[in-house]
Design a protein around this motif. Structure first.
Motif, mmCIF file in Angstrom:
data_model
loop_
_atom_site.group_PDB
_atom_site.id
_atom_site.type_symbol
_atom_site.label_atom_id
_atom_site.label_comp_id
_atom_site.label_asym_id
_atom_site.label_seq_id
_atom_site.Cartn_x
_atom_site.Cartn_y
_atom_site.Cartn_z
ATOM 1 N N GLN A 70 -6.565 33.887 8.390
ATOM 2 C CA GLN A 70 -6.786 32.456 8.219
ATOM 3 C C GLN A 70 -5.668 31.621 8.820
ATOM 4 O O GLN A 70 -5.845 30.447 9.171
ATOM 5 C CB GLN A 70 -6.953 32.126 6.735
ATOM 6 N N HIS A 162 -14.253 34.059 10.826
ATOM 7 C CA HIS A 162 -14.431 32.617 10.656
ATOM 8 C C HIS A 162 -13.379 32.046 9.716
ATOM 9 O O HIS A 162 -12.775 32.770 8.898
ATOM 10 C CB HIS A 162 -15.821 32.317 10.102
ATOM 11 N N LYS A 165 -15.336 29.502 4.525
ATOM 12 C CA LYS A 165 -16.378 28.524 4.235
ATOM 13 C C LYS A 165 -16.667 27.635 5.441
ATOM 14 O O LYS A 165 -16.907 26.430 5.311
ATOM 15 C CB LYS A 165 -16.020 27.664 3.033
ATOM 16 N N SER A 166 -16.576 28.235 6.638
ATOM 17 C CA SER A 166 -16.871 27.477 7.851
ATOM 18 C C SER A 166 -17.455 28.440 8.886
ATOM 19 O O SER A 166 -17.302 29.666 8.785
ATOM 20 C CB SER A 166 -15.584 26.825 8.389
ATOM 21 N N SER A 167 -18.134 27.872 9.879
ATOM 22 C CA SER A 167 -18.687 28.687 10.945
ATOM 23 C C SER A 167 -17.778 28.739 12.158
ATOM 24 O O SER A 167 -18.158 29.291 13.205
ATOM 25 C CB SER A 167 -20.064 28.135 11.368
ATOM 26 N N ARG A 168 -16.602 28.203 12.022
ATOM 27 C CA ARG A 168 -15.657 28.184 13.136
ATOM 28 C C ARG A 168 -15.058 29.567 13.298
ATOM 29 O O ARG A 168 -14.566 30.165 12.344
ATOM 30 C CB ARG A 168 -14.562 27.161 12.883
#
Length: 477
Positions: A70, A162, A165-168
């Motif tokens: 992250q 990713h 909690k994101s699609s990045r």
């Protein structure tokens, strides 16, 4: 050379029956079709198994590896502690037994982390699956790689990581697993697929072969039956053509015999009764002739001469009529007809005939057979008197199985030349032969040693029944 082999193959193929041709053709078509279908199905199953393994591995990566990456979302490099955590995580979860290596790819194809040494990390170019994984899809690659100096199966999974909690996508993790177990499972799967499709092909071929085999046997039996019927019909056609020729020849001979018979009757009447009647007329004219006194003519002599001539003419006419007319044959047996013919012959010729009639001749017969038997006996005995002087005349008649056999024989001089040529030259036997053959019978003329002639007439009861029914039908019509 090739043409000869093709011709030989073609002859061999044509020599096979329908069932064998079907087995060979169906085995080729179904075999190739099932092989292609099995290969396609196996490949689809293989792809599905690999994709399932890749998806399962990607799920583990998302759960266990993604939290340690992250910091990349904030532009921070991967810290040594994170690298140690990843290594510890792999060792702690027991995944090291199947994992060959793990590489984290950053943006631009840069290696962020790898279990390989630094030299290999720096030299490793980004595989094409990395770019596809950056687009958000999980990619995989199953093949063989060099491990410890030997090629071994490996499964590579490229999973996007990713932001929580994101699609990045912040990184792509390349997980290299030992594919030995997967290769074994895929090999077993191929064997099972090939066995299933092979068994299905055999079941299809066996069931279809059973149906075609029964049909082929039916066709073969019908072919043999039709061939036999065609042969029988061909024989019947040949016999029919022969019978037609014989009928035409018999009709021609019948017309010729009738003409000759009429001329013969005319000659007999002209040479016999006509001459006597003419003599009587001359005597009657002499009685009427004027110029002589009644006492100068012997009227009684002339009347006697006229009476004698007329009686002789009447006798000759009666003899001719008795030869043409038959006695009443209705309701009598074959043996009685032959006895009538012998009795009339003895009375007219004043000769003796040795007669041997079997006990089985007491059965009734059709008028056609009775007439033919009477004429045959009459003509044979007449020839015996005419050509043999009535010497040792004999008549023998009997049933032998389903055949009626009548023989008329004598011990005269016989024929000087060919029996058939001499015997059938005249009207009697020639017409008699046509009469016998019209009833399906056979006329034989034999010469006996040292002298004599034997006439044999043979009738088959089956042929005689068919002939008489046909004749009766024609008479009724």
């Amino acid at each position: 050379m090739l043409k000869r082999k093709c011709d030989a193959l073609g002859l061999w193929w044509k020599g096979l029956d329908l069932a064998n041709q079907f087995v060979i053709a169906a085995a080729a078509v179904v075999g190739l079709g099932m092989a292609h279908l099995g290969w396609w199905a196996g490949s689809r199953v293989e792809i599905g198994v690999i994709e399932h393994a890749a998806a399962s591995a990607a799920l583990h990566l998302n759960n266990f590896v993604e939290p340690y990456l992250q910091g990349l979302a904030r532009g921070e490099p991967l810290t040594p502690s994170s690298e140690q955590s990843l290594s510890a995580l792999i060792a702690h979860t027991g995944m090291d037994q199947s994992i060959v290596g793990l590489t984290v790819w950053g943006a631009g194809g840069k290696v962020i982390y790898s279990t390989h040494n630094d030299a290999m990390r720096a030299q490793s170019p980004a595989p094409p699956q990395v770019d596809k994984a950056w687009a958000g899809s999980v990619e995989n690659s199953f093949g063989y790689a060099d491990r410890s100096g030997a090629a071994a199966p490996v499964l590579k999974i490229f999973a996007p990581m990713h932001v929580t909690k994101s699609s990045r996508v912040i990184a792509v993790v390349e997980l290299v697993e030992d594919g030995q177990k997967l290769a074994t499972d895929l090999r077993h799967m191929r064997y099972l697929t090939a066995g299933a499709f092979g068994l299905l092909s055999l079941i299809m071929l066996a069931s279809l072969f059973g149906i075609v085999r029964r049909g082929s046997q039916t066709i073969t039996e019908q072919k043999h039956a039709l061939t036999g019927r065609v042969d029988a019909l061909s024989q019947l056609l040949s016999q029919n053509e022969d019978l037609q020729r014989r009928v035409i020849e018999a009709n021609r001979r019948s017309v010729d015999i009738n003409d000759r018979f009429v001329r013969r009757i005319g000659a007999e009447l002209h040479d016999g009764p006509v001459q006597l009647i003419a003599l009587s007329l001359l005597r009657l004219e002499a009685l009427r002739r004027p110029g002589k006194a009644a006492d100068q003519r012997n009227v009684s002599d002339d009347i006697d001469a006229v009476e004698v001539a007329l009686r002789d003419a009447l006798k000759e006419i009666r003899d001719l009529c008795s030869g043409l007319a038959l006695p009443k044959l209705e309701g009598v047996s074959i043996g009685q007809v032959i006895e009538f013919a012998v009795m009339n012959h003895e009375r007219r010729s004043r000769t003796k005939v040795k007669t041997e009639l079997a006990d089985n001749l007491s059965i009734k017969a059709t008028p056609l057979l009775l007439t033919c038997a009477y004429r045959f006996t009459q003509e044979g005995l007449n020839n015996a008197v005419r050509h043999a002087g009535g010497k040792e005349q004999s008549v023998l008649a009997q049933f032998i199985g389903d055949e009626l056999r009548i023989e008329v024989a004598d011990e005269g001089p016989g024929f000087a030349d060919s029996i058939e040529t001499s015997a059938l030259r005249g009207l009697g036997l020639s017409g008699l032969r046509d009469r016998i053959e019209s009833l399906g019978g056979i006329l034989q003329i034999q010469s006996r040693e040292p002298l004599g002639i034997r006439l044999i007439a043979t009738f088959k009861l089956n042929d005689l029944a068919a002939s008489t029914e046909h004749a009766n039908g024609n008479e009724a019509s």
